[in-house]
Motif scaffolding. Structure first.
Motif, PDB file in Angstrom:
ATOM      1  N   GLU A 179      34.803  35.492  37.758  1.00 38.08           N
ATOM      2  CA  GLU A 179      35.007  36.525  36.654  1.00 38.08           C
ATOM      3  C   GLU A 179      35.251  37.997  37.627  1.00 38.08           C
ATOM      4  N   ALA A 180      34.474  38.153  38.535  1.00 35.72           N
ATOM      5  CA  ALA A 180      34.846  39.569  39.336  1.00 35.72           C
ATOM      6  C   ALA A 180      36.102  39.619  39.545  1.00 35.72           C
ATOM      7  N   ARG A 225      38.746  38.602  38.376  1.00 35.59           N
ATOM      8  CA  ARG A 225      39.785  38.718  37.009  1.00 35.59           C
ATOM      9  C   ARG A 225      39.518  40.136  36.863  1.00 35.59           C
ATOM     10  N   SER A 226      38.437  40.774  37.140  1.00 36.52           N
ATOM     11  CA  SER A 226      38.423  42.242  36.802  1.00 36.52           C
ATOM     12  C   SER A 226      38.997  43.123  37.764  1.00 36.52           C
ATOM     13  N   ILE A 227      39.261  42.757  38.993  1.00 38.93           N
ATOM     14  CA  ILE A 227      40.105  43.578  39.580  1.00 38.93           C
ATOM     15  C   ILE A 227      41.428  43.214  40.187  1.00 38.93           C
ATOM     16  N   TYR A 276      37.133  41.729  31.382  1.00 36.27           N
ATOM     17  CA  TYR A 276      37.979  41.769  32.434  1.00 36.27           C
ATOM     18  C   TYR A 276      38.672  43.351  32.560  1.00 36.27           C
ATOM     19  N   ALA A 277      37.850  44.278  31.866  1.00 37.80           N
ATOM     20  CA  ALA A 277      38.430  45.787  31.910  1.00 37.80           C
ATOM     21  C   ALA A 277      38.437  46.096  33.567  1.00 37.80           C
TER      22      ALA A 277
END
Lengths: 256, 256, 256, 256, 256, 256
Positions: free
Chosen positions: E83-84, E86-88, E226-227
């Motif tokens: 998940e992290a 996908r955010s970066i 995911y912002a």
């Protein structure tokens, strides 16, 4: 603070055991008011016993609030009458079944409940579902020990319960155990040690959760299903203004 | 065959309306035995009214079975005391809430319930969940009309209910409507025509389902949560051997 | 009233058995119109048999409505083509699988289905899920008896089914049994007595539910997924205006 | 490798559009075999169109496998006949609806589907549920544009779809969009740019997933519901051994 | 295209095995960039190993994107830090656990996962739940083989895994198997043949899904969870502008 | 008893606010040990901030247990690192998000969470799901106030939060509110009075639950996902034997 604990059944020895367990668990400064539902059955095993116990139980809880209780505990693992109790009481109220399951979820991912008779299994499953506690529940198992048998032969009861705990761990993936009857409380510590998992007993769990709720200033919301009942214009009112089903209900005194 | 229908509240006009509706729906050859719970509140709105109604209701149902009823209907949309009733009765038993929802699922994918007060919404949601009827339920909406207001001003009630039906269809995706109170029965046909969706009323639905169950020879299983209660050795027995909570319960006669 | 029952397969002996069972269950005043899908496979076992049976089945159902049927039964436990049927028919329609499960939930908390081959298990699970009947379903078990074997050696079939029932009760917690094939109907009463739980058979359950729906004036909603199909401008129309897939479909006559 | 794509309806322009889109998406080395179900309706809108399309669709898929296809695509967003197709084919098979939703879940937490008519919404919801794709689905929305209207006035269609996408993002919390009809494929890129979320189209998604499955050597399991159908002893067999519903089915040739 | 694959642990032999497997699965034209998280533990077994691996893993993924990777694979079956990540990252990213389960659902109704240690079971269950893959998951089983034991004694490992597969099929109803550790990849083909069900390995599944996503032009949405992280005004920024937790993180080079 | 509370971010003013709130809530006899994660970001907003905070957070928790803490609180509403923390600590541990939701369920049927930024919504939803608290959650709403804005302009923050509470009650059916950020704690009492529903703040809820757990003698089970991590033979060990990710981690001292 004052916390009431009501035994929905009419068996004095159980009321005393429950009161004792609650007082053991209470913090200094917490006074436990214990009541017995003399209008209830001698034990609560299944839907019918539970349904017949509720009117007297609600009466006892109303007395307890009049007596100054800040929070309330229903001392039956079926959480008998819990939703109705939340509708008439200002303070928070919990049943020992819900309380034990809530504490178990703090220290394990999945818990199993070991209760007395299989007649209670769907009741407990419904309660857990309603309280949002189903998804972490590995199983509800019945030991097939009647409530009063726990008092009659504690050693045999302990062995039977221990056997069900082993199955819950091995077959159902339980990581914590909830003891599903007030009468099983004394077994918790030794069973936890033997099986290497947390074992939660409901009376003490309920006392600590109600102490927490009172300290946090939480009261049951008076909206939705817990809105105060509209007054009915016939019967159903006690002389002192509390809701009830007959004027002849006995005046209860706390059990010391 | 004989089917009993018990009004869990003590309002005679409602009992008569219910009995009439049941007799209208019954097949030739079906005798409707109607009872009123004189020990109940004047209407059932929320957890407390429901809880207080149950002992008298169970008494009435036991009388009904003694009087030869083959199946039983609890004529409150909250399905008051249904699980306890299933534990003491040999014949099948249903509440009008469950009955109406079951019939609605025969003719539409998703149904909404329009009930009286919002205090009943969580009760109905719990009942539908327990009966496995939640996944097809689009919404449970409250009209905020008290039960007895339906009798007092039917036209205003009809308008308010019609408004909620429109919202259920437009906002919730309902394809069928369940009228969530015995008092709404007369509105079903005209509301169905106006909104173009099936509108199901509970009393007639329950009569047809119980007729079906009796014809098929189905009886409530006597296992699990519906196992016959173990006899308690004090109180709780009627002179005629039926389970009860006090020896002084009134002897009920069917309402004609 | 008139209720049609359509055998989606082309085996005459099964059509006659089904028609007989439906007429046994019907109330006085209910006329059963029985049809056989001559364009279908000899039995329906799995997705492919089912898919190939649907066009002829829909044709038969359209004929039945033209013949005056007020409600309709699809006499395959897979509820073959049920959703499509609801889109083209004015009257209510049910499959015998859904019907049996619905009746079982009236008399027990959890039911199991005993079906023929394991190829059908996911189909039944999907049907129960779509109909909102999953949460009360303890298990769907396959006896691995092909449909036509039930006719060939009923005694062996009965023994095998009885064995699966015992497992469903002991291992899965079933409190009622649904017989998952039209051919098992004759076994219901003796199996119920042997195992002490209700045993529901689908043809009779469907007849009673459709009688109930017709009496209540319920018709399938013509919205959402059940909206009447938009006319297509080529093929797919019967001479008599009914929807179909070929102009050469045979004109069906009810089976007596 | 060879991948077949079958248009379950009989509209040639759609078959060509689909074949073109598939060939655009295919890797070098992937040959696309496109078939049209001449025995199907001109478009598939709802349960009945879908049910009537299946026999011809299965026939086309069987031809495709005989022609050497390693994997198969059903080019209708309803995933018409997918389960039956999995039962008769050796290679993996997917519908464009399931394919698009699967790809959407790779790049967003919650997706919405924008489909054509509301008659298809329950079908898509059932398909997503069966495929385990429901819990991430924010909504299935209908634009109320008939399938063939997409071809007739693409600009108006684009505007209507864009409007529904905006609602799905704002009201339903969608983070990705699945275009719910083969005819919407050309709009994907511009809609994605306008709304700032991934927009997935089914034909290309299905081609890439089937290429992936073939490369990984995956074939549909031949157990459970996908077990090869047992041979029936009458009708239902093509001269070349493939399963079918009539011996007179046309011999299909791939569309170039 | 370029696809990065990052081994979240620091064991070189595993990184090489993973890189080799990814290159075997890649299409012509796909360049695999393999990285190793030297700041990670030697293997990832449970919550703590996973949590400690994430910062270095995110660093490696950021390097990979700077190096031109179009998509990314986290080569741990726990989908560590997915998940992290996908955010970066701009490109799509998947873990090998999610990838394998997604491919399994294309060819079977229900799959089971065979993983290494039971400490990972709740992690995998949570991941599958978050990814919407729970409802088709028959079971997650632990072989109790530590990750590195797979390398030490492959034959014994193979036997133990085969045993668990047999149980998953027989007891849990699995129709496909997901091999729950990167180190099990070589066993897939022979296990599939032995047990007659598809057996999916994660590295190759992830490569094919990321190739598919890149070809379709899909990028992770930059909304919701995911912002892109808001810049923090102290620490946490790499010299080259990538997000990180310390300025002293090592500069990673791809593994050949 | 001693309870540790760790601020996973590095903002001193927040650590002091949290420590103060915890000490206000603590019973006499409970000593609060407060720690700050100097290796963490200045605030935790989303997956990346959370992931980067965990190693330092685990280090701080290990220090806390060495310092004699009997139970532990993670003072971020995202419950950052909770599962990993449970794996390394002997005493029970809770995050303030889970704690607040658990207390809300004691006094209302359905609660809503009002958090800061929408980037946190899926994280909170996942946490509630994992903790079995989803089914009673009416909604998770973002106020779009960054964490540090709460400190900068409390009055504006209060107004925005109040607005979201009104929407949660009116649109989502919330009966209780959980304040989804440590910085919102001071608003709880006035918001509760204004809106007529319980408003729960996480720090105090966590203190009371951990006091309850310690009094009941409950410790996190050392099985399943919470089993003690197996020692790794390189790096990852602190000089004092605690698990960590680098030997250079700073020695933390409690914040007074």
């Amino acid at each position: 603070m004052r916390i009431s604990i009501v035994n929905p059944n009419s068996t004095r020895s159980m009321t005393e055991t429950i009161a004792h367990a609650a007082r053991q668990a209470a913090a200094r400064g917490t006074e436990i008011l214990a009541y017995q539902n003399d209008a209830g059955p001698i034990s609560i095993e299944g839907h019918v016993d539970g349904a017949l116990a509720v009117p007297g139980l609600l009466h006892a809880l109303a007395i307890a609030e009049r007596d100054g209780a800040d929070a309330h505990i229903i001392a039956c693992f079926d959480d008998t009458g819990l939703e109705a109790a939340r509708s008439i009481l200002k303070g928070p109220v919990i049943g020992i079944g819900e309380a034990a399951a809530r504490m178990a979820t703090l220290v394990a991912r999945r818990y199993s409940v070991i209760t007395t008779l299989s007649v209670s299994v769907p009741i407990l499953e419904d309660n857990l579902s309603r309280a949002g506690l189903s998804s972490l529940c590995a199983s509800v198992r019945a030991s097939e020990l009647p409530v009063l048998a726990l008092e009659a032969d504690p050693e045999a009861a302990n062995a039977k319960i221990s056997e069900e705990i082993a199955r819950a761990i091995d077959e159902d993936g339980a990581e914590a155990i909830v003891l599903g009857c007030a009468g099983m409380a004394d077994f918790a510590a030794s069973l936890s040690e033997r099986h290497g998992v947390p074992v939660v007993e409901g009376v003490s769990a309920a006392v600590k959760l109600m102490e927490a709720a009172v300290t946090l200033g939480l009261k049951t919301v008076k909206r939705g299903g817990y809105a105060t009942p509209r007054p009915k214009d016939q019967g159903f009112v006690y002389p002192d203004g509390m809701i009830g089903y007959t004027e002849s209900a006995p005046v209860l005194e706390p059990v010391e």
